[in-house]
Design a protein around this motif. Structure first.
Motif, PDB file in Angstrom:
ATOM      1  N   TYR A 130       0.845  -1.184   0.000  1.00  0.00           N
ATOM      2  CA  TYR A 130       0.000   0.000   0.000  1.00  0.00           C
ATOM      3  C   TYR A 130       0.890   1.247   0.000  1.00  0.00           C
ATOM      4  CZ  TYR A 130      -3.415  -3.314   2.032  1.00  0.00           C
ATOM      5  OH  TYR A 130      -4.224  -4.381   2.295  1.00  0.00           O
ATOM      6  N   ALA A 131       0.337   2.333  -0.529  1.00  0.00           N
ATOM      7  CA  ALA A 131       1.008   3.638  -0.437  1.00  0.00           C
ATOM      8  C   ALA A 131      -0.067   4.715  -0.339  1.00  0.00           C
ATOM      9  CB  ALA A 131       1.895   3.886  -1.644  1.00  0.00           C
ATOM     10  N   LEU A 132       0.049   5.531   0.681  1.00  0.00           N
ATOM     11  CA  LEU A 132      -0.885   6.636   0.890  1.00  0.00           C
ATOM     12  C   LEU A 132      -0.144   7.934   0.596  1.00  0.00           C
ATOM     13  CD1 LEU A 132      -3.732   7.420   1.878  1.00  0.00           C
ATOM     14  CD2 LEU A 132      -2.791   7.558   4.190  1.00  0.00           C
ATOM     15  N   GLY A 133      -0.597   8.606  -0.479  1.00  0.00           N
ATOM     16  CA  GLY A 133       0.099   9.807  -0.919  1.00  0.00           C
ATOM     17  C   GLY A 133      -0.490  11.071  -0.334  1.00  0.00           C
ATOM     18  N   ALA A 134      -0.524  12.119  -1.177  1.00  0.00           N
ATOM     19  CA  ALA A 134      -0.920  13.444  -0.698  1.00  0.00           C
ATOM     20  C   ALA A 134      -2.428  13.546  -0.519  1.00  0.00           C
ATOM     21  CB  ALA A 134      -0.431  14.504  -1.684  1.00  0.00           C
ATOM     22  N   VAL A 151     -13.959  19.356  -2.608  1.00  0.00           N
ATOM     23  CA  VAL A 151     -14.128  18.032  -2.010  1.00  0.00           C
ATOM     24  C   VAL A 151     -12.750  17.441  -1.767  1.00  0.00           C
ATOM     25  CG1 VAL A 151     -15.157  15.758  -2.255  1.00  0.00           C
ATOM     26  CG2 VAL A 151     -16.304  17.754  -3.239  1.00  0.00           C
ATOM     27  N   ALA A 152     -12.528  16.925  -0.560  1.00  0.00           N
ATOM     28  CA  ALA A 152     -11.219  16.377  -0.202  1.00  0.00           C
ATOM     29  C   ALA A 152     -11.086  14.939  -0.687  1.00  0.00           C
ATOM     30  CB  ALA A 152     -11.015  16.443   1.305  1.00  0.00           C
ATOM     31  N   GLY A 153      -9.874  14.571  -1.046  1.00  0.00           N
ATOM     32  CA  GLY A 153      -9.555  13.211  -1.449  1.00  0.00           C
ATOM     33  C   GLY A 153      -8.161  12.853  -1.008  1.00  0.00           C
ATOM     34  N   TRP A 154      -7.816  11.589  -1.211  1.00  0.00           N
ATOM     35  CA  TRP A 154      -6.504  11.108  -0.773  1.00  0.00           C
ATOM     36  C   TRP A 154      -5.952  10.188  -1.850  1.00  0.00           C
ATOM     37  CZ3 TRP A 154      -6.544  10.388   5.183  1.00  0.00           C
ATOM     38  CH2 TRP A 154      -5.281  10.726   5.712  1.00  0.00           C
ATOM     39  N   LEU A 155      -4.784  10.516  -2.382  1.00  0.00           N
ATOM     40  CA  LEU A 155      -4.169   9.661  -3.380  1.00  0.00           C
ATOM     41  C   LEU A 155      -3.733   8.348  -2.725  1.00  0.00           C
ATOM     42  CD1 LEU A 155      -1.992  12.268  -5.314  1.00  0.00           C
ATOM     43  CD2 LEU A 155      -4.173  11.270  -6.034  1.00  0.00           C
ATOM     44  N   PHE A 156      -4.103   7.233  -3.351  1.00  0.00           N
ATOM     45  CA  PHE A 156      -3.841   5.922  -2.738  1.00  0.00           C
ATOM     46  C   PHE A 156      -3.509   4.922  -3.820  1.00  0.00           C
ATOM     47  CE2 PHE A 156      -4.834   1.766  -1.020  1.00  0.00           C
ATOM     48  CZ  PHE A 156      -4.365   1.841   0.286  1.00  0.00           C
ATOM     49  N   PHE A 243     -10.379   7.630  -0.756  1.00  0.00           N
ATOM     50  CA  PHE A 243      -9.205   7.372  -1.571  1.00  0.00           C
ATOM     51  C   PHE A 243      -9.486   7.571  -3.064  1.00  0.00           C
ATOM     52  CE2 PHE A 243      -7.725   4.129   1.827  1.00  0.00           C
ATOM     53  CZ  PHE A 243      -7.283   5.177   2.623  1.00  0.00           C
ATOM     54  N   ILE A 244      -8.529   8.200  -3.734  1.00  0.00           N
ATOM     55  CA  ILE A 244      -8.492   8.256  -5.194  1.00  0.00           C
ATOM     56  C   ILE A 244      -7.462   7.217  -5.619  1.00  0.00           C
ATOM     57  CG2 ILE A 244      -7.993   9.669  -7.212  1.00  0.00           C
ATOM     58  CD1 ILE A 244      -8.717  12.126  -5.511  1.00  0.00           C
ATOM     59  N   LEU A 245      -7.924   6.143  -6.244  1.00  0.00           N
ATOM     60  CA  LEU A 245      -7.069   4.998  -6.513  1.00  0.00           C
ATOM     61  C   LEU A 245      -6.285   5.199  -7.806  1.00  0.00           C
ATOM     62  CD1 LEU A 245      -9.561   2.100  -5.641  1.00  0.00           C
ATOM     63  CD2 LEU A 245      -8.044   3.381  -4.120  1.00  0.00           C
TER      64      LEU A 245
END
Length: 924
Positions: A130-134, A151-156, A243-245
């Motif tokens: 796994y990797a959790l980015g910005a 809208v908030a998201g998380w690069l994953f 998460f934004i995959l």
């Protein structure tokens, strides 16, 4: 030289004949029992039961532990991903090397090392990275925001991440996978473009597909390591950025482009090959435990690389805080399995002892009447100078092959029964070995018992002396009775439930099973002894006018000790069976009642006090509000709890047991809506007659219109008042209404199938704050263990009882064979065939009836004495219930009647087929 007294000289051949004349049975011993099919069957089945009980114990225990293991691993907070091993490290810079001067990136080195550790571990799958980015803000190109703002998201990025979500549209091949939480805000679909922004930069990103946001879906094993980042951490909290995959390379590039230079990395190696056996789980546990020690030791190579665990500050060109973690839930899983298995193992061990004891008693009974059934043969051997030791060895040799066959059949049958009717989990390999060893040991023990009892029976038959006569009628059952009374005092003094400090559990004491076995065995033997003695004294009078009764009584009293033994054995088996039925039914009734009282019904839904009432709901539903320590009863100022109900809907929706009160629920709650006079209340588990209540220094007159020993919604063992919630509000107003306090809880009680009721909760107009089912409350580990243990004792008692019935029939056959001359002659001298058959039926029926009366009554009495001591939830009413298995007892009696009639006539028919001339020739 001739023999003394004249005649021909003794030749060598004559000597050989003389030496072999006394030992033909030694040569025929291995197959001697073939001539006695009834005795052969008794020995084989007795060895089968011994082997079955011994072999089934390790298999059942192992499967129970395996089932507990499966349940623990399936826990949503553990899953196969948590039971494996997991490592995470935060703030890893994309260009960070393993060490200064090295060309190997830290992320790549960690990936290689974790993969190596996983490959060397037992039963671990290939690692998932796994990797959790910005963290980014999402808008449309040009910075166009949604109506609610960015809208908030998380690069994953994660191995096969897109395959572990519910895809709404598109796929990962066309670009990034965005959650519907973002897509719905901008009406996005595959092929559209979004703009993501970091602290300093903005970049466009193509949408390849849309998936359902993880926070709104049931938890999945794959996402367990990231639960804190996915799900809200409180009930009122909003959903965290979803998460934004993207792919691993895209994550690095996009994170850099939005102005960030690091990511959080994680690896997990889930356990595979489910379901695991307990041996395999122990292997995983040992490996992860040893690996944890190595990873957390900074003196090892792995420890220096993983820099585990806790918070650290990285030096060099990449300064900053770093958190590392290495964990495995397998130690927690194994501890939970040990805790719950401990509640089963103690009673099972006593069950094993009880089962072996009953089976050994049956084998001993078969050996005891073997001498009587083969009296002519035994007398011949005694006349030739045989002693009890030699006869015991001969009996052992005769029974060796039948016992071996019975033990093998018991091993196979035990394995089959446990696999079909036992826990579903596979047994460990060590349990299979233990099962085989136990079956072999049980067969050897059965052979030893049979030989010893045969020798003792030989002594009692042919070597009577005064010491034996004194010991024969010694009331050995007094020791069992004394033991039962001692065990009962221990149970009543608090020994029914044992606190295991090491495992922090409460489990049923082995004394709970020891008591009924000792109690039934002691009093059944005493009752059988007294019954036979009374029959010896009154028998001649009973049979004066009936040859059938005379013959039956004469046979029963002819071998009084054997009759006592067989009746006692049958009564013990029947008593164990009835007691197990009583305990299981009483425990289940008690647990069901307490769970229903605590939950209120089958399902409880916690809602806000001002939530709209349930409308058209598919199942019976009612609303209740309960409060602990609502006020004080006057006079006396005793504190009380309160439950406000809706009398119009509670009947049929709330749980009710007729033992809770002396009148129907509908009649009692119907009186709570009286519009005038003092406030009508229903007093639960309270004494006296209170006339008022004091709530927040405000007194309100009450009228106790009904009383109950228990009621749905009871919190504790304090008195509780049940009131009409609407009438209370009308009388005291909202300001002084105790049911509007912050500590009050409003619930909807739903009756019906649990799964159906839980599924229908979504149809409520009220928002469900929490859900509780009676099924969840019933899952008390030590109570489930007690029920399962008594259920096994149930099966054992029934099997042993059926075996004893067979032994009784075999006994009659052997006894008939031993007395064939007198029996046949009596029939030739005028006794009708029907009378002879009726006498056999009456004899068998008398033994079975006495055994039934003794066993059933003693089994229920033992259950009545013990069931009040096993209270699973002591603070919740009602008191433990007693549920006598009358229907089972009735059907058991019917079965015994059938066995008596069929067995008696079968023995009679076989005896009638004997040729008188052949009998007289054999008797000579």
């Amino acid at each position: 030289m001739g023999r003394p007294g004249g005649g021909l000289p003794l030749t060598d051949q004559d000597g050989k004949r003389r030496r072999s004349a006394g030992s033909p049975l030694w040569k025929k011993a291995p197959l001697a029992l073939v001539r006695y099919p009834g005795l052969l069957a008794a020995v084989v089945v007795g060895a089968l039961l011994l082997s079955l009980v011994a072999a089934a114990y390790p298999l059942f225990l192992s499967r129970s532990e395996g089932e507990l293991l499966d349940s623990a691993i399936a826990n949503p907070t553990i899953t196969p991903y948590g039971a494996g091993m997991f490592y995470s490290v935060t703030n890893v810079r994309f260009g960070e090397k393993v060490r200064r001067g090295s060309d190997v990136l830290l992320a790549d080195r960690l990936d290689q090392e974790f993969a190596r550790l996983a490959s060397e571990g037992p039963h671990l799958a290939r690692p998932i990275r796994y990797a959790l980015g910005a963290a980014v803000s999402v808008t449309l190109p040009g910075g166009i925001k949604a109506e609610s703002g960015p809208v908030a998201g998380w690069l994953f990025s994660g191995t096969d991440a897109a395959r572990n979500v519910d895809v709404v549209s598109g796929s990962e091949e066309g670009g990034a996978m965005v959650p519907d939480l973002i897509a719905d805000e901008f009406d996005l679909g595959p092929g559209d473009t979004i703009e993501i922004s970091g602290d300093r930069r903005t970049v466009n990103l193509k949408v390849g597909g849309v998936y359902r946001a993880l926070y709104s879906q049931p938890r999945r094993d794959y996402w367990l390591p990231w639960s804190e980042q996915i799900f809200p951490q409180c009930f009122d909290c909003s959903a965290p950025p979803q998460f934004i995959l993207v792919g691993p390379k895209e994550l690095v590039d996009l994170t850099k482009e939005v102005g960030e230079r690091d990511a959080d990395l994680g690896w997990v190696a889930p356990v595979n090959g489910l379901p695991l056996s307990l041996d395999e789980a122990r292997q995983v546990n040992l490996y992860t435990h040893a690996l944890t020690s190595e990873v957390t030791d900074r003196r090892t190579t792995v420890g220096r690389l993983f820099r585990c665990c806790g918070r650290d500050f990285v030096r060099g060109p990449f300064l900053g805080r770093r958190d590392t973690e290495f964990r495995s839930a397998m130690p927690l899983v194994m501890r939970e399995v040990e805790r719950r298995a401990a509640t089963v193992e103690g009673p099972l061990r006593l069950l094993l002892i009880a089962g072996l004891g009953v089976a050994a008693a049956v084998v001993a009974a078969a050996a005891a009447f073997a001498v009587a059934g083969r009296r002519t043969e035994a007398a011949l051997l005694h006349a030739r100078g045989w002693g009890p030791a030699r006869f015991a060895v001969k009996s052992t040799l005769e029974a060796a092959i039948p016992v071996a066959l019975g033990a093998a059949a018991g091993l196979g049958l035990g394995s089959w029964l446990i696999s079909v009717f036992g826990p579903a989990a596979p047994p460990a390999a060590s349990a299979r070995t233990a099962s085989f060893t136990a079956a072999a040991a049980a067969g050897a023990a059965g052979l030893f018992v049979l030989g010893v009892v045969s020798g003792v029976s030989f002594i009692r038959t042919f070597e009577v002396h005064s010491l034996k006569r004194r010991l024969a009628w010694m009331p050995w059952e007094v020791f069992a009775i004394a033991g039962a009374l001692w065990v009962l005092t221990r149970l009543q003094a608090g020994g029914a439930l044992i606190k295991d400090i090491r495992l922090d559990i409460t489990r049923p004491s082995a004394l709970l099973l020891a008591f009924p076995v000792l109690f039934v065995a002691g009093f059944a033997a005493l009752g059988a002894r007294l019954g036979v003695e009374a029959l010896r004294r009154t028998g001649p009078k009973l049979g004066r006018n009936s040859p059938v009764a005379y013959l039956a009584v004469h046979r029963l009293t002819g071998l009084p000790r054997l009759t006592v033994l067989l009746v006692s054995a049958a009564a013990l088996c029947l008593g164990v069976f009835v007691n197990a039925q009583t305990m299981v039914r009483s425990l289940r009734a008690t647990v069901a009642a307490k769970a229903g009282v605590f939950v209120g019904s089958d399902v409880q839904v916690w809602v806000d006090h001002d939530a709209p009432p349930p409308g058209n709901f598919p199942l019976p539903i009612t609303r209740a509000t309960r409060l602990k320590y609502a006020g004080s009863l006057l006079p006396g100022e005793q504190r009380f709890d309160m439950v406000g109900i809706d009398p119009k809907t509670i009947v049929g929706a709330a749980y009710w047991n007729d033992s809770f009160a002396d009148e129907p629920l509908a009649d009692m709650v119907g009186r709570l809506s009286t519009p005038s006079g003092p406030l009508p209340v229903l007093l639960v588990q309270g004494q006296g007659t209170p006339t008022a209540i004091q709530v927040s220094n405000v007194e309100t007159a009450i009228d106790v219109v009904a009383r109950a020993r228990a009621f749905p919604g009871v919190y504790s063992d304090d008195p509780m008042l049940v009131v009409d919630a609407a009438l209370l509000e009308e009388r005291v107003g909202g300001q002084h209404n105790p049911l509007r306090r912050p500590g009050a809880r409003t619930e909807l009680w739903i009756a019906g199938d649990t799964d159906e009721a839980v599924a229908a909760v979504s149809q409520l107009d009220a928002f469900p704050l929490a859900t509780l089912t009676a099924k969840d409350v019933k899952d008390v580990p030590f109570i489930k263990a007690a029920i399962e243990t008594f259920s096994m004792l149930n099966v054992l008692g029934l099997a042993a009882a059926l075996l004893v019935m067979g032994v009784l029939v075999v006994y009659l056959q052997a006894r008939q064979r031993a007395r064939t001359v007198s029996n046949v002659l009596s029939m030739r001298m005028g006794m009708r065939d029907r009378q002879a058959g009726a006498a056999l039926v009456l004899e068998l029926a008398a033994m079975l009836l006495v055994a039934f009366v003794l066993g059933a009554s003693l089994g229920m009495v033992a259950g009545r004495l013990v069931s009040p001591l096993l209270d699973p939830l002591q603070t919740i009413p009602p008191a433990p219930l007693f549920d006598a298995p009358l229907a089972v007892v009735g059907w058991t009696l019917v079965g015994l009647v059938v066995i008596a009639v069929a067995g008696g006539w079968l023995v009679h028919r076989r005896a009638s087929a004997v040729d008188l001339g052949e009998v007289l020739r054999v008797a000579e």
